[in-house]
Design a protein around this motif. Sequence first.
Motif, PDB file in Angstrom:
ATOM      1  N   LEU A  21       0.824  -1.201   0.000  1.00  0.00           N
ATOM      2  CA  LEU A  21       0.000   0.000   0.000  1.00  0.00           C
ATOM      3  C   LEU A  21       0.865   1.260   0.000  1.00  0.00           C
ATOM      4  O   LEU A  21       1.635   1.489   0.934  1.00  0.00           O
ATOM      5  CB  LEU A  21      -0.912  -0.001   1.232  1.00  0.00           C
ATOM      6  N   PRO A  22       0.768   2.095  -1.046  1.00  0.00           N
ATOM      7  CA  PRO A  22       1.588   3.314  -1.094  1.00  0.00           C
ATOM      8  C   PRO A  22       0.924   4.453  -0.316  1.00  0.00           C
ATOM      9  O   PRO A  22      -0.062   5.022  -0.748  1.00  0.00           O
ATOM     10  CB  PRO A  22       1.647   3.644  -2.581  1.00  0.00           C
ATOM     11  N   LEU A  23       1.455   4.769   0.847  1.00  0.00           N
ATOM     12  CA  LEU A  23       0.893   5.839   1.663  1.00  0.00           C
ATOM     13  C   LEU A  23       1.797   7.068   1.728  1.00  0.00           C
ATOM     14  O   LEU A  23       1.453   8.040   2.393  1.00  0.00           O
ATOM     15  CB  LEU A  23       0.632   5.322   3.082  1.00  0.00           C
ATOM     16  N   ALA A  24       2.936   7.034   1.062  1.00  0.00           N
ATOM     17  CA  ALA A  24       3.857   8.164   1.098  1.00  0.00           C
ATOM     18  C   ALA A  24       3.213   9.377   0.433  1.00  0.00           C
ATOM     19  O   ALA A  24       2.594   9.272  -0.628  1.00  0.00           O
ATOM     20  CB  ALA A  24       5.153   7.806   0.392  1.00  0.00           C
ATOM     21  N   GLY A  25       3.335  10.508   1.073  1.00  0.00           N
ATOM     22  CA  GLY A  25       2.793  11.730   0.522  1.00  0.00           C
ATOM     23  C   GLY A  25       1.325  11.950   0.822  1.00  0.00           C
ATOM     24  O   GLY A  25       0.724  12.891   0.309  1.00  0.00           O
ATOM     25  N   THR A  26       0.717  11.094   1.618  1.00  0.00           N
ATOM     26  CA  THR A  26      -0.682  11.273   1.986  1.00  0.00           C
ATOM     27  C   THR A  26      -0.779  11.600   3.465  1.00  0.00           C
ATOM     28  O   THR A  26       0.212  11.567   4.197  1.00  0.00           O
ATOM     29  CB  THR A  26      -1.497   9.992   1.699  1.00  0.00           C
ATOM     30  N   ALA A  27      -1.977  11.890   3.920  1.00  0.00           N
ATOM     31  CA  ALA A  27      -2.185  12.185   5.335  1.00  0.00           C
ATOM     32  C   ALA A  27      -2.028  10.934   6.191  1.00  0.00           C
ATOM     33  O   ALA A  27      -1.845  11.026   7.404  1.00  0.00           O
ATOM     34  CB  ALA A  27      -3.572  12.787   5.540  1.00  0.00           C
ATOM     35  N   PRO A  33       3.972   2.110   8.665  1.00  0.00           N
ATOM     36  CA  PRO A  33       4.590   0.939   9.299  1.00  0.00           C
ATOM     37  C   PRO A  33       3.571  -0.014   9.925  1.00  0.00           C
ATOM     38  O   PRO A  33       3.750  -1.232   9.901  1.00  0.00           O
ATOM     39  CB  PRO A  33       5.484   1.541  10.377  1.00  0.00           C
ATOM     40  N   VAL A  34       2.486   0.538  10.433  1.00  0.00           N
ATOM     41  CA  VAL A  34       1.451  -0.296  11.043  1.00  0.00           C
ATOM     42  C   VAL A  34       0.781  -1.168   9.990  1.00  0.00           C
ATOM     43  O   VAL A  34       0.584  -2.369  10.198  1.00  0.00           O
ATOM     44  CB  VAL A  34       0.413   0.581  11.774  1.00  0.00           C
ATOM     45  N   THR A  35       0.440  -0.583   8.847  1.00  0.00           N
ATOM     46  CA  THR A  35      -0.197  -1.367   7.790  1.00  0.00           C
ATOM     47  C   THR A  35       0.759  -2.428   7.240  1.00  0.00           C
ATOM     48  O   THR A  35       0.326  -3.523   6.892  1.00  0.00           O
ATOM     49  CB  THR A  35      -0.697  -0.480   6.646  1.00  0.00           C
ATOM     50  N   PHE A  36       2.044  -2.100   7.190  1.00  0.00           N
ATOM     51  CA  PHE A  36       3.037  -3.066   6.715  1.00  0.00           C
ATOM     52  C   PHE A  36       3.079  -4.284   7.635  1.00  0.00           C
ATOM     53  O   PHE A  36       3.031  -5.432   7.179  1.00  0.00           O
ATOM     54  CB  PHE A  36       4.407  -2.390   6.643  1.00  0.00           C
ATOM     55  N   TYR A  37       3.146  -4.064   8.945  1.00  0.00           N
ATOM     56  CA  TYR A  37       3.237  -5.182   9.877  1.00  0.00           C
ATOM     57  C   TYR A  37       1.921  -5.955   9.991  1.00  0.00           C
ATOM     58  O   TYR A  37       1.929  -7.178  10.159  1.00  0.00           O
ATOM     59  CB  TYR A  37       3.714  -4.706  11.244  1.00  0.00           C
ATOM     60  N   ILE A  38       0.802  -5.284   9.870  1.00  0.00           N
ATOM     61  CA  ILE A  38      -0.485  -5.989   9.848  1.00  0.00           C
ATOM     62  C   ILE A  38      -0.574  -6.863   8.599  1.00  0.00           C
ATOM     63  O   ILE A  38      -1.069  -7.995   8.652  1.00  0.00           O
ATOM     64  CB  ILE A  38      -1.655  -4.998   9.929  1.00  0.00           C
TER      65      ILE A  38
END
Length: 61
Positions: A21-27, A33-38
Amino acid sequence: MDKLALLFLACVLAGFALIKLPLAGTALASIAPVTFYIGILSVLVFSLILIFKGILALIDK
């Protein structure tokens, strides 16, 4: 085919989606990191469940 197996497969795919999931540059960049580990946890858990159900299916035949 077992409907639970398809559900577990969908959970594994959702875990991979959370990992990528690309979350860089968003709110929501702070929870990346939480979504990555989940995602990693869901892929591991549901993959192990699918392997276990596959082994049980082989033993029963």
